[in-house]
Scaffold this motif. Structure first.
Motif, short mmCIF file in Angstrom:
data_model
loop_
_atom_site.label_atom_id
_atom_site.label_comp_id
_atom_site.label_asym_id
_atom_site.label_seq_id
_atom_site.Cartn_x
_atom_site.Cartn_y
_atom_site.Cartn_z
N GLU A 117 0.77 -1.27 0.15
CA GLU A 117 -0.05 -0.03 -0.10
C GLU A 117 0.98 1.23 0.00
N GLY A 118 1.90 1.25 1.02
CA GLY A 118 2.84 2.52 0.86
C GLY A 118 3.57 2.61 -0.19
N MET A 119 3.77 1.65 -1.02
CA MET A 119 4.50 1.51 -2.39
C MET A 119 3.81 2.42 -3.46
N VAL A 120 2.35 1.91 -3.43
CA VAL A 120 1.51 2.41 -4.50
C VAL A 120 0.87 3.84 -4.09
N TRP A 121 0.23 3.92 -2.77
CA TRP A 121 -0.34 5.18 -2.47
C TRP A 121 0.44 5.97 -1.43
N GLY A 148 -7.88 0.41 -5.54
CA GLY A 148 -7.46 -0.90 -5.06
C GLY A 148 -7.74 -2.25 -5.81
N SER A 149 -7.82 -2.20 -7.00
CA SER A 149 -7.95 -3.64 -7.83
C SER A 149 -6.87 -4.37 -7.39
N ILE A 150 -5.61 -3.76 -7.17
CA ILE A 150 -4.43 -4.40 -7.00
C ILE A 150 -4.10 -4.40 -5.51
N VAL A 151 -4.11 -3.18 -5.14
CA VAL A 151 -3.66 -3.06 -3.67
C VAL A 151 -4.42 -3.83 -2.67
N VAL A 152 -5.67 -3.75 -2.86
CA VAL A 152 -6.66 -4.69 -1.90
C VAL A 152 -7.11 -5.95 -2.59
N HIS A 153 -7.65 -5.82 -3.66
CA HIS A 153 -8.45 -7.03 -4.11
C HIS A 153 -7.35 -8.17 -4.73
N ALA A 154 -6.42 -7.93 -5.47
CA ALA A 154 -5.47 -8.82 -6.04
C ALA A 154 -4.65 -9.38 -4.82
N MET A 155 -4.40 -8.53 -3.83
CA MET A 155 -3.65 -8.80 -2.88
C MET A 155 -4.26 -9.86 -1.81
N SER A 178 0.09 4.03 -18.46
CA SER A 178 0.92 3.17 -19.44
C SER A 178 0.49 1.98 -19.30
N ILE A 179 0.45 1.28 -20.13
CA ILE A 179 0.23 -0.20 -20.10
C ILE A 179 1.17 -1.05 -19.49
N ALA A 180 2.48 -0.74 -19.91
CA ALA A 180 3.69 -1.45 -19.44
C ALA A 180 3.78 -1.28 -17.83
N ALA A 181 3.34 0.04 -17.28
CA ALA A 181 3.31 0.24 -15.88
C ALA A 181 2.42 -0.54 -15.20
N GLN A 182 1.26 -0.60 -15.69
CA GLN A 182 0.07 -1.22 -15.22
C GLN A 182 0.33 -2.72 -15.15
N VAL A 183 0.81 -3.39 -16.33
CA VAL A 183 1.20 -4.84 -16.44
C VAL A 183 2.18 -5.12 -15.05
N THR A 184 3.23 -4.34 -15.03
CA THR A 184 4.36 -4.44 -14.42
C THR A 184 3.79 -4.18 -12.70
N GLY A 185 3.15 -3.25 -12.33
CA GLY A 185 2.73 -3.07 -11.08
C GLY A 185 1.73 -4.11 -10.80
N SER A 186 0.91 -4.58 -11.52
CA SER A 186 -0.26 -5.55 -11.32
C SER A 186 0.39 -6.95 -11.06
N LEU A 187 1.53 -7.16 -11.89
CA LEU A 187 2.10 -8.77 -11.49
C LEU A 187 2.85 -8.50 -10.17
N LEU A 188 3.56 -7.30 -9.85
CA LEU A 188 4.12 -7.22 -8.73
C LEU A 188 3.48 -7.30 -7.44
N GLY A 189 2.16 -6.81 -7.62
CA GLY A 189 1.03 -7.04 -6.37
C GLY A 189 0.78 -8.44 -6.11
N ALA A 190 0.64 -8.92 -7.34
CA ALA A 190 0.05 -10.49 -7.33
C ALA A 190 1.40 -11.29 -6.82
N THR A 191 2.65 -11.10 -7.23
CA THR A 191 3.71 -11.80 -6.60
C THR A 191 3.71 -11.61 -5.21
N ILE A 192 3.75 -10.44 -4.75
CA ILE A 192 3.97 -10.22 -3.44
C ILE A 192 2.86 -10.93 -2.36
#
Length: 407
Positions: A138-142, A165-172, A346-360
């Protein structure tokens, strides 16, 4: 005028916090309606107790991890008298609002581990997730932790965009739940020795539907109030949330062949997916985002249950993990100006950030539940599971008069 603005912002965020707090009743009744009667009390007690543990973990640790703010000061200081604390106690009500988001993570996990998880180990997991894992990302993104957003901007020309929070809350929450569900294993009797699925139908469709309705209503506070001030409130966010919800309902209705569980969860799939880009998409993009999310949920739920043999009771990994992942990516697609969005993504930023959240989420789900499994165990005994969590843990069933019969 400054006093009016700060007071209005406090009230605005407070209403948002109350609406998201109410969503936890939706989580509870969605689970109550899905699990068998012998586990309904457990669902109710688990959600509200998780909320209490989440509040303490986020107040004392999590909010500090995410934003570097501690509430261990005088009431005068933390309500606006000290540097870093906004007037009228705005920082406090902001904590309340963001805490309800944090508490949604264990509420999401609860549905996946239903009917066979021990109670106290789950509370330990809740404290670790809400106190450390969730606020770190959360602190990384928000917030401004680790220079994450500056790095994303330097690499891709735009920060990672996750408005609500699609990624920060739900994907996490969904990816944390995946580790728990796999490590717990399937409920006894859910699969035959040959791998065939034994259907365990929902115990109460009206309760399931009530849970979905409460979540849908509260979600407009979840999304619209994520602006966190009156000046930032946007009708675009509200209408995008509405159309994504509708898209999820109708696509799940079609693909799920009118199954009531799929229909009511389809609404949630659409809302999960629209969180990230609800402030930048055109309503038509939101409709498509929600419709795709509804299909993802139905197909992924059936695949995990029937092919992968993962007994995710409420389908929280497909619903929150995968639909949340799709929502993060969709913000980079339908947020583009070429698709009538507001741009700045940016699509690249969205893919990267989304995959990072899922990975964590996936990584720490296996680490924490794996540690708890070795340390204290995370699953009820076969006898307690057969009896049901209500009587085994709470010593009372949802319908105690039925246990004794007529007198």
């Amino acid at each position: 005028m400054d006093a009016l603005k700060s007071g209005s912002d406090v009230f605005f965020v407070l209403i948002g916090a109350i609406l998201v707090f109410a969503m936890h009743a939706g989580f509870a009744f969605l689970e109550v309606g899905t699990v068998r009667k012998k586990n309904q009390v457990n669902a109710l007690v688990k959600i509200i107790t998780d909320f209490a543990v989440s509040t303490l973990a986020y107040f004392f640790i999590g909010y500090t991890v995410a934003y570097g703010v501690s509430f261990l000061g005088s009431a005068r200081d933390i309500s606006g008298g000290a540097e870093g604390f906004a007037a009228n106690g705005f920082t406090l009500v902001k904590f309340f609002f963001l805490m309800t988001f944090a508490a949604a993570v264990p509420a999401i996990i609860s549905g996946g581990i239903a009917e066979r998880a021990k109670f106290n180990p789950q509370l330990i997991a809740t404290a670790l997730f809400v106190g450390l894992v969730y606020p770190f990302f959360e602190g990384m993104v928000w917030g401004d932790r680790l220079g994450f957003q500056a790095g994303m901007t330097n690499l891709f020309g735009a920060p990672f965009h996750d408005f609500a929070g699609s990624i920060v809350v739900h994907a996490m929450g969904g990816w944390l739940a995946l580790g728990a569900v796999i490590l717990l294993g399937a409920r006894h009797g859910h699969y035959k020795p040959n791998g065939a699925v034994v259907g365990i139908p929902p115990s109460n469709i009206p309760f399931l539907a009530l849970g979905s309705w409460i979540l849908c209503i509260g979600w407009f506070g979840f999304n619209v109030m994520s602006a966190q001030d009156v000046a930032g409130a946007s009708g675009l966010v509200a209408v995008n949330s509405l159309l994504a919800m509708v898209g999820g309902i109708l696509s799940a209705f079609i693909v799920g062949r009118n199954d009531p569980g799929f229909v009511h969860n389809g609404a949630l799939a659409g809302l999960v997916a629209i969180c990230a880009g609800s402030d930048i998409m055109h309503p038509l993009g939101a409709l498509v985002t929600g419709a795709i999310a509804g299909v993802i949920f139905v197909k992924a739920y059936l695949y995990t249950q029937n092919k992968l043999k993962i007994d995710d009771v409420l389908g929280v990994w497909p619903l929150h993990g995968l639909c949340g992942l799709w929502g993060g990516i969709a913000a980079g697609i339908f947020g583009l100006e070429s698709l009538w969005g507001l741009g700045g993504v940016s699509i690249a930023a969205q893919v990267t950030g989304s995959l990072l959240g899922a990975t964590i989420g996936g990584l720490f789900g296996f680490i924490i539940y794996g540690g708890l499994k070795k340390w204290v165990g995370i699953r009820l005994s076969q006898e307690d599971e057969f009896t049901g969590a209500d009587l085994s843990i709470h010593k009372i069933s949802a319908y105690p008069e039925d246990d004794y019969g007529p007198r």
